[in-house]
Structure formats: C-alpha cells, structure tokens
Design a protein around this motif. Structure first.
Motif, PDB file in Angstrom:
ATOM      1  N   ALA A  69      51.737  35.147  41.516  1.00  0.00           N
ATOM      2  CA  ALA A  69      51.479  34.045  42.437  1.00  0.00           C
ATOM      3  C   ALA A  69      51.218  34.566  43.844  1.00  0.00           C
ATOM      4  N   LEU A  70      51.994  35.560  44.256  1.00  0.00           N
ATOM      5  CA  LEU A  70      51.795  36.152  45.583  1.00  0.00           C
ATOM      6  C   LEU A  70      50.412  36.774  45.685  1.00  0.00           C
ATOM      7  N   GLN A  71      50.027  37.520  44.668  1.00  0.00           N
ATOM      8  CA  GLN A  71      48.724  38.181  44.690  1.00  0.00           C
ATOM      9  C   GLN A  71      47.593  37.167  44.824  1.00  0.00           C
ATOM     10  N   SER A  72      47.674  36.102  44.041  1.00  0.00           N
ATOM     11  CA  SER A  72      46.633  35.074  44.079  1.00  0.00           C
ATOM     12  C   SER A  72      46.587  34.392  45.440  1.00  0.00           C
ATOM     13  N   SER A  73      47.760  34.049  45.975  1.00  0.00           N
ATOM     14  CA  SER A  73      47.826  33.373  47.259  1.00  0.00           C
ATOM     15  C   SER A  73      47.259  34.237  48.376  1.00  0.00           C
ATOM     16  N   LEU A  74      47.696  35.491  48.425  1.00  0.00           N
ATOM     17  CA  LEU A  74      47.251  36.368  49.504  1.00  0.00           C
ATOM     18  C   LEU A  74      45.764  36.684  49.405  1.00  0.00           C
ATOM     19  N   GLN A  75      45.279  36.872  48.188  1.00  0.00           N
ATOM     20  CA  GLN A  75      43.857  37.162  48.028  1.00  0.00           C
ATOM     21  C   GLN A  75      43.009  35.996  48.518  1.00  0.00           C
ATOM     22  N   ASP A  76      43.443  34.772  48.217  1.00  0.00           N
ATOM     23  CA  ASP A  76      42.705  33.602  48.695  1.00  0.00           C
ATOM     24  C   ASP A  76      42.697  33.542  50.223  1.00  0.00           C
ATOM     25  N   LEU A  77      43.839  33.847  50.834  1.00  0.00           N
ATOM     26  CA  LEU A  77      43.910  33.815  52.291  1.00  0.00           C
ATOM     27  C   LEU A  77      43.011  34.879  52.919  1.00  0.00           C
TER      28      LEU A  77
END
Length: 368
Positions: free
Chosen positions: A263-271
C-alpha cells in the motif's frame, strides 16, 4: 580471492536496512532533554553517553525536533528546540523541524489554536507568517540553519481549528494558512526545504484527495513546498490511548492494517508521478518486545529487534524504488517511560528501560 570472512561481511552489509541510497537516516528524539532532566541516562555496548551522540555514532544523520508554540521548555518551546538543534548540528546531523502550530500535540483530531494567537483568519495568516519567519531566523542566527521544516504536523484535517479545519470551513482557509507559513519560510531563507506532513501515508486515495483540493489559485500552490513528509505505522485497531509523563500529555496515535509495504509503495508512487516532489517517511516504529494485545500487525514480522530492523528495511526497499526518496525517521526510539509510543504494543523503543541500546540500534547504519 574472497575469504569466508570477507564474504560474510558483505552479506551482513547487504542486509542492513539503510545500506542503500537514501540520504537521510533519521530519528525524532524530541523528548531527550526532558528525559535527561528527569535523570534518565543511556549506554551503548556498556559505554555511557548522550543518546543523541549514541544515535549519531550508529548512523543517524537527521534529527527531527518538534516545536510547540508554548514558552515552557518542558512543552517543547522554541528555546528547547534551539538547544536540542544545536546539539544535533554539533554532532553532524541535519535538522528537520516539526512545527505543531499549537501549545500541545497536533494530529488529525487535535489542532488547537495557540492560546496567545488570534482566532480570525486574517489575523492568523499574519501570525503564522511572522511566527514561522522568526523561528527560521532564530535557528539561522544561532548558526544552525534548518534543512527541512514541517509547516504543521499531521495536517490531514487542517490546522488551527476551527478556522483552518477542513470539515468546518473547507480547504480555502487551510490553503491560505499554509501559503502564509510557506511565505514566512521563503522570506527568511532560500535554502530551507518546506515539508507538508500527512498521517497515513500508505492511504493513496486519502493522500491524492488532500493534494487535489489543497492547491487553490492565489493561495497554496505546488511551488510553496518541496517535500511530502508522511508517516506509516505498523498496527491496526485505531487506538486512542493517552499516557502522561512529567512533561506533558502524550497524544493519541492511530493505526490501520492497511499500512503495508504494498500500500505504501502504491501510494508513494502515485504521489511522485502526480506531483514530482521528494518523499520522506518522517514517523515510523515497530515493537521490539512484549505484547501487542488486541492489535494486528500490518506485516508478518516478529515482535523483536529483528522485526524492527526488517520493518525499516522493507520501508527502505519501497523508497529506493522511487525517484526523489530522501529517507526514513524512526519516532522517539529512546523515550523511556513511554515505551508503547501510544500504540497497543508494549515496547517500540530501541533501548531497554535501563537505557542500554538494543541490537536493533544498527538499523541506522550504512556500514559496519
């Protein structure tokens, strides 16, 4: 020709959490002077020393220091922050200053206007500009210029309630206040990197929703800040526990099973893809021992010093896959007397209750 000992050393080096490319290996140890004043001492491998020096010796190169608007040193006043900041810089650390814009803890549920501040939007815009500008100047004047400055702490719901509270007045007052704070920084320094700090950095939908609404023409813009500072903690259950010590009330902390690496990876990549800003995880921790009654950990890692190292290593792996990732900050690793750090887990520190460093102190190291 590799000997077994050389090979063993290389394997160990590769396994260390921060033995990669992140610039900053940080710790928020804001409670330290209060702890020292209460008589608490620390040792590393049997040798007594100041805890900030022990952290520096073990690889910490960034000190995160909270500052409240209180004038009481026990409540993280500016004078307290200046003293701790000078110690950090003398140890070779960079500074990340965490402004709560409150006389006490600020988090998504609590963002009280300081008791001495006005309570209307126009006056608060002037106050937050002047306060932030003066604080940046104070650090520079003592020869310890700030490297990173958080304009607010966990501001998902806004700041300076109820004026800057999103649920009450929408995003515009908050956008104006952030612009005023950022303008105060920019007028005082051209080198300070401005950080916007949100809780639950693993929640990609919430992160994008906040940023989609906070940028308003003539108010806060993408040019007003440099770094997205996030926290990701390890456990669920939405705990709301308070603890006291001789200094102040300990603020509630909130957790969720959604705080996983994926979840962290997905969130940060989107940002990163959307805004192109630098990223820093400015608060995280993991239990070292004891129990986590009624709590489900968000990753299948042990409650142990090994688990602490593995947790940070996993976050580091996520960050190293991103462009512009700066580092990780462990939250209050030496706060003896508040071992649970506000969670349902009984001990999240990197030291024992006697002040001796645990094996996991090496999670900051980039070599051996």
């Amino acid at each position: 020709m590799f000997t077994y000992k050389i090979w063993q050393s290389l394997v160990l080096l590769a396994s260390l959490p921060f033995a990669k490319s992140l610039d900053f290996k940080g710790a928020d140890y804001s409670s330290l002077i209060n702890l020292e004043n209460s008589g608490i001492t620390y040792t590393d491998d049997g040798t007594a020393g100041k805890f900030d020096a022990i952290l520096a010796d073990n690889g910490v190169n960034l000190a995160r220091i909270r500052i409240w608007t209180s004038t009481n040193d026990e409540d993280y006043s500016l004078a307290y922050g200046l003293e701790l900041g000078k110690r950090a810089v003398d140890l070779g650390m960079s500074l990340l200053i965490d402004l709560h814009y409150s006389d006490t803890w600020a988090d998504p549920g609590d963002q009280a206007i300081p008791s001495s501040w006005p309570t209307d939007l126009d006056s608060l815009n002037e106050e937050i500009f002047t306060y932030t500008n003066s604080l940046v100047t104070a650090f520079a004047d003592q020869g310890t210029p700030i490297d990173f400055l958080q304009i607010g702490n966990e501001i998902n719901s806004g700041i300076l309630f109820p004026v800057g509270e999103i649920s009450v007045n929408g995003y515009s007052p908050l956008s104006q206040l952030l612009n005023s704070a950022a303008s105060g920084v920019r007028e005082a320094s051209s080198t300070v990197k401005i950080v916007v700090h949100l809780a639950n950095g693993w929640d990609g939908a919430a992160m994008l929703s906040f940023y989609e609404q906070i940028f308003i023409a003539g108010e806060f813009s993408t040019d007003d800040f440099d770094v997205m500072g996030l926290f990701i903690l390890s456990v669920c259950l939405c705990l709301n526990t308070s603890h006291t010590n001789s200094a102040s009330l300990f603020f509630p902390r909130f957790y969720d099973t959604g705080a996983t690496y994926s979840a962290l990876q997905s969130s940060l990549q989107d940002l990163v893809d959307t805004y192109g800003k630098e990223i820093m995880i400015v608060e995280t921790d993991w239990p070292s021992s004891g129990t986590c009654d009624g709590v489900t950990l968000s990753e299948d890692l042990p409650i142990s010093t090994t688990g602490q190292e593995e947790w940070i290593s996993g976050i580091t792996d996520v960050l190293n896959d991103l462009d512009g990732a700066l580092g990780v900050v462990y939250w209050e690793p030496g706060w003896i007397g508040n071992d649970d750090l506000g969670s349902g887990c009984s001990d999240n520190l990197l030291v024992s209750d006697e002040g001796e460093t645990l094996a996991s102190i090496v999670l900051f190291a980039d070599d051996i």
